[in-house]
Design an enzyme around this catalytic site. Sequence first.
Site: not given
Ligand code: BG6
Ligand code: MG
Length: 220
Positions: A9-11, A17, A45-46, A114-115, A118, A145, A169-170
């Site tokens: 996972d990224l964030d 972030t 988160k997620g 990642s969700a 960005n 997810k 994953e967090d």
């Molecule tokens: C997840 C974050 O990785 O991405 C969420 O944990 C976030 O908090 C989601 O809402 C979507 O991110 P983005 O960058 O597409 O707005």
């Molecule tokens: Mg995450």
Amino acid sequence: MRKAGFIFDLDGVIVDTAKYHYLAWRKLANELGFEFTKEQNEMFKGVSRKRCLEILLDIGGVTATTEQFNRWLVEKNEDYLSYIEKMDESEILPDVNRVLSYLKSKDIPISLGSASKNAIPILEKVKLTDYFDTVVDGNHVTKAKPDPEVFLIAAKQLGVLAHNCVVFEDAIAGIEAANNANMVSIGIGDVQVLTEADYVFNNFTEMDASFLDRLIGKVN
Ligand code: BG6
Ligand code: MG
């Protein structure tokens, strides 16, 4: 077919972030006339951007037309991107580089799962793109997810079977997604929160090479 695959996972796993998402959501909430706390931000988160806005509007008791809803999504993201713009390698979470380069030295294919929509600009900003054989992000999925879609696509792109994958994953929803995909789930965060994970570490500094070797052995 190759055997083991590792998915990150990224964030909250690679970079912190959540603080930038928080600032951007709080700005929007304040503009709409209500408060948004750090504790409430934990729920995000997620969770996909769209779902986050739905929850935010619920918190503020605000109803929106489709046009307003879409405009606020864009506004929040533009604000978030202004923080991302300033990111660099110093924002990579501790020992992420060590773990990624160890896996690379063992010839393990690595994917992002990642969700976020960005994900690619963030990986570029922190200069980690080269570690990833494939990137699956919010632009590639139709189901959020805890649906396993993001990780199943990652496994497919890596050319490995789902049960040969390990996921870091967090978020609770992310651990559930990994479990639903029949993958080994590693929680990064609080053991009291990530109760469904197969293993939990506070962060990567606690994960030594012998554990990574055991994981590779388990899924190979
Ligand atoms: C997840 C974050 O990785 O991405 C969420 O944990 C976030 O908090 C989601 O809402 C979507 O991110 P983005 O960058 O597409 O707005
Ligand atoms: Mg995450």
